[in-house]
Design a protein around this motif. Structure first.
Motif, PDB file in Angstrom:
ATOM      1  N   VAL A 156      25.928  23.844  16.011  1.00 44.95           N
ATOM      2  CA  VAL A 156      26.618  23.378  17.461  1.00 44.95           C
ATOM      3  C   VAL A 156      27.648  22.129  17.090  1.00 44.95           C
ATOM      4  O   VAL A 156      27.259  21.216  16.538  1.00 44.95           O
ATOM      5  N   LYS A 157      28.873  22.513  17.628  1.00 40.99           N
ATOM      6  CA  LYS A 157      29.848  21.169  17.341  1.00 40.99           C
ATOM      7  C   LYS A 157      30.057  20.895  18.638  1.00 40.99           C
ATOM      8  O   LYS A 157      30.213  21.262  19.827  1.00 40.99           O
ATOM      9  N   ILE A 158      29.918  19.387  18.640  1.00 42.40           N
ATOM     10  CA  ILE A 158      30.063  18.453  19.768  1.00 42.40           C
ATOM     11  C   ILE A 158      31.010  17.469  19.681  1.00 42.40           C
ATOM     12  O   ILE A 158      31.170  16.881  18.537  1.00 42.40           O
ATOM     13  N   MET A 159      31.521  16.994  20.766  1.00 42.30           N
ATOM     14  CA  MET A 159      32.542  15.988  20.818  1.00 42.30           C
ATOM     15  C   MET A 159      31.740  14.699  21.202  1.00 42.30           C
ATOM     16  O   MET A 159      31.105  14.890  22.270  1.00 42.30           O
ATOM     17  N   ILE A 160      31.634  13.563  20.536  1.00 44.74           N
ATOM     18  CA  ILE A 160      31.024  12.439  20.911  1.00 44.74           C
ATOM     19  C   ILE A 160      32.000  11.348  21.239  1.00 44.74           C
ATOM     20  O   ILE A 160      33.014  11.079  20.303  1.00 44.74           O
ATOM     21  N   SER A 161      31.965  10.451  22.104  1.00 46.08           N
ATOM     22  CA  SER A 161      32.878   9.329  22.418  1.00 46.08           C
ATOM     23  C   SER A 161      32.128   8.278  21.541  1.00 46.08           C
ATOM     24  O   SER A 161      30.856   7.663  21.821  1.00 46.08           O
ATOM     25  N   MET A 162      32.875   7.763  20.569  1.00 41.69           N
ATOM     26  CA  MET A 162      32.481   6.720  19.714  1.00 41.69           C
ATOM     27  C   MET A 162      33.533   5.542  19.664  1.00 41.69           C
ATOM     28  O   MET A 162      34.616   5.941  19.113  1.00 41.69           O
ATOM     29  N   PHE A 163      33.354   4.274  19.820  1.00 43.30           N
ATOM     30  CA  PHE A 163      34.385   3.159  19.503  1.00 43.30           C
ATOM     31  C   PHE A 163      35.456   3.466  20.339  1.00 43.30           C
ATOM     32  O   PHE A 163      36.688   3.485  19.799  1.00 43.30           O
ATOM     33  N   GLY A 164      35.666   4.282  21.440  1.00 44.34           N
ATOM     34  CA  GLY A 164      36.578   4.411  22.204  1.00 44.34           C
ATOM     35  C   GLY A 164      37.726   5.379  21.992  1.00 44.34           C
ATOM     36  O   GLY A 164      38.440   5.951  22.211  1.00 44.34           O
ATOM     37  N   SER A 165      37.023   6.238  20.918  1.00 37.90           N
ATOM     38  CA  SER A 165      37.867   7.564  20.591  1.00 37.90           C
ATOM     39  C   SER A 165      36.742   8.788  20.352  1.00 37.90           C
ATOM     40  O   SER A 165      35.580   8.552  20.232  1.00 37.90           O
ATOM     41  N   GLU A 166      37.331  10.007  20.555  1.00 41.63           N
ATOM     42  CA  GLU A 166      36.357  11.181  20.460  1.00 41.63           C
ATOM     43  C   GLU A 166      36.323  11.693  19.000  1.00 41.63           C
ATOM     44  O   GLU A 166      37.040  11.478  18.043  1.00 41.63           O
ATOM     45  N   THR A 167      34.898  12.030  18.622  1.00 40.82           N
ATOM     46  CA  THR A 167      34.617  12.254  17.281  1.00 40.82           C
ATOM     47  C   THR A 167      33.951  13.551  17.317  1.00 40.82           C
ATOM     48  O   THR A 167      32.963  13.722  18.155  1.00 40.82           O
ATOM     49  N   GLN A 168      33.887  14.498  16.330  1.00 40.65           N
ATOM     50  CA  GLN A 168      33.409  15.677  16.413  1.00 40.65           C
ATOM     51  C   GLN A 168      32.233  15.656  15.529  1.00 40.65           C
ATOM     52  O   GLN A 168      32.430  15.308  14.322  1.00 40.65           O
ATOM     53  N   ALA A 169      31.281  16.238  15.685  1.00 42.60           N
ATOM     54  CA  ALA A 169      29.930  16.143  15.070  1.00 42.60           C
ATOM     55  C   ALA A 169      29.194  17.709  14.968  1.00 42.60           C
ATOM     56  O   ALA A 169      29.375  18.460  16.090  1.00 42.60           O
ATOM     57  N   GLU A 170      28.673  18.143  13.920  1.00 44.05           N
ATOM     58  CA  GLU A 170      27.984  19.353  13.897  1.00 44.05           C
ATOM     59  C   GLU A 170      26.504  19.125  13.684  1.00 44.05           C
ATOM     60  O   GLU A 170      26.117  18.403  12.795  1.00 44.05           O
ATOM     61  N   LEU A 171      25.997  19.558  14.499  1.00 45.58           N
ATOM     62  CA  LEU A 171      24.411  19.636  14.582  1.00 45.58           C
ATOM     63  C   LEU A 171      23.731  20.879  14.649  1.00 45.58           C
ATOM     64  O   LEU A 171      24.211  22.112  15.162  1.00 45.58           O
ATOM     65  N   GLY A 172      22.286  20.874  14.349  1.00 45.86           N
ATOM     66  CA  GLY A 172      21.606  22.149  14.584  1.00 45.86           C
ATOM     67  C   GLY A 172      21.302  22.241  16.093  1.00 45.86           C
ATOM     68  O   GLY A 172      21.016  21.011  16.618  1.00 45.86           O
ATOM     69  N   LEU A 173      21.084  23.242  16.577  1.00 41.98           N
ATOM     70  CA  LEU A 173      20.622  23.353  18.078  1.00 41.98           C
ATOM     71  C   LEU A 173      19.389  22.669  18.321  1.00 41.98           C
ATOM     72  O   LEU A 173      19.178  22.103  19.502  1.00 41.98           O
ATOM     73  N   TYR A 174      18.427  22.582  17.376  1.00 38.22           N
ATOM     74  CA  TYR A 174      17.213  22.003  17.634  1.00 38.22           C
ATOM     75  C   TYR A 174      17.416  20.463  17.798  1.00 38.22           C
ATOM     76  O   TYR A 174      16.456  19.751  18.214  1.00 38.22           O
ATOM     77  N   GLN A 175      18.492  19.711  17.379  1.00 39.14           N
ATOM     78  CA  GLN A 175      18.670  18.473  17.548  1.00 39.14           C
ATOM     79  C   GLN A 175      19.273  17.869  18.939  1.00 39.14           C
ATOM     80  O   GLN A 175      19.600  16.918  19.097  1.00 39.14           O
ATOM     81  N   ILE A 176      19.609  19.129  19.845  1.00 40.37           N
ATOM     82  CA  ILE A 176      20.159  18.682  20.951  1.00 40.37           C
ATOM     83  C   ILE A 176      19.244  19.206  22.144  1.00 40.37           C
ATOM     84  O   ILE A 176      18.477  20.038  21.987  1.00 40.37           O
ATOM     85  N   ALA A 177      19.505  18.698  23.516  1.00 45.24           N
ATOM     86  CA  ALA A 177      18.643  19.111  24.668  1.00 45.24           C
ATOM     87  C   ALA A 177      19.672  19.123  25.793  1.00 45.24           C
ATOM     88  O   ALA A 177      20.366  18.351  25.915  1.00 45.24           O
ATOM     89  N   GLU A 178      19.358  19.979  26.932  1.00 48.92           N
ATOM     90  CA  GLU A 178      20.071  20.096  28.017  1.00 48.92           C
ATOM     91  C   GLU A 178      19.966  18.872  28.804  1.00 48.92           C
ATOM     92  O   GLU A 178      18.715  18.305  28.788  1.00 48.92           O
ATOM     93  N   ILE A 179      20.707  18.351  29.496  1.00 47.38           N
ATOM     94  CA  ILE A 179      20.736  17.353  30.492  1.00 47.38           C
ATOM     95  C   ILE A 179      20.337  17.733  31.977  1.00 47.38           C
ATOM     96  O   ILE A 179      21.304  18.650  32.477  1.00 47.38           O
ATOM     97  N   ASN A 180      19.324  17.740  32.432  1.00 49.54           N
ATOM     98  CA  ASN A 180      19.056  18.048  33.643  1.00 49.54           C
ATOM     99  C   ASN A 180      19.799  17.529  35.060  1.00 49.54           C
ATOM    100  O   ASN A 180      19.664  16.341  34.812  1.00 49.54           O
TER     101      ASN A 180
END
Length: 180
Positions: A156-180
């Motif tokens: 999964v490719k994710i945009m993360i806000s770091m130090f005031g700018s958007e950064t793209q990260a690539e992770l495995g699906l097992y590394q993320i969880a839905e937010i309820n």
């Protein structure tokens, strides 16, 4: 009696050049010793490389890790003994000697190896889709939230806000969880 039910992928150390013989012997021994429910898969990671010989270029399959064989198994005392005593196997990687059980490969390591070989891997079931905001539950970005851009092959490719700018990260699906 079974002492352990640790299923995972383990790395066997072999004499270099004997990887195919070890695979063949191990599969035969699994059948002979009635260990087919414990010794599940044996793989030799290979890659296709172009070799030039006599002015001709051709593709050959080359062992990615000479001297090593991967085995998916349930680590019981009996299975450990059968695998460890297979001809041309010199030991398990991650075993600390004195008959200690080895450590299995991490899930992301074996996934990467199997995918690079064109092998199938377990599909992670998820309801997450592009545009969803998720919580990162494993890895360097653990604890952060990000917006999913793309999902493909359990990655999964994710945009993360770091130090005031958007950064793209690539992770495995097992590394993320839905937010309820």
């Amino acid at each position: 009696m079974l002492d352990s039910f640790d299923k995972g992928w383990f790395v066997l150390q072999t004499y270099s050049g004997y990887e195919n013989k070890v695979k063949e012997n191990l599969l035969q021994r699994a059948q002979t010793y009635n260990m087919l429910e414990n010794i599940l898969r044996v793989e030799i990671p290979t890659q296709t490389v172009n070799v030039e010989k006599n002015g001709q270029s051709k593709e050959i399959e080359e062992n990615r890790f000479p001297g090593y064989v991967l085995v998916e198994m349930v680590m019981t005392d009996e299975a450990w003994f059968v695998v460890r005593n297979t001809p041309n196997v010199t030991g398990f990687v991650g075993s600390h000697g004195n008959r200690s059980k080895p450590t299995p490969l991490l899930e992301e390591e074996i996934r990467a190896i199997l995918l690079s070989m064109g092998q199938t891997v377990d599909i992670v079931e998820t309801n997450i889709k592009a545009g969803d905001v998720v919580q990162i539950i494993d890895g360097a970005f653990m604890g952060q939230e990000g917006r999913v851009i793309e999902i493909e092959n359990n990655k999964v490719k994710i945009m993360i806000s770091m130090f005031g700018s958007e950064t793209q990260a690539e992770l495995g699906l097992y590394q993320i969880a839905e937010i309820n």
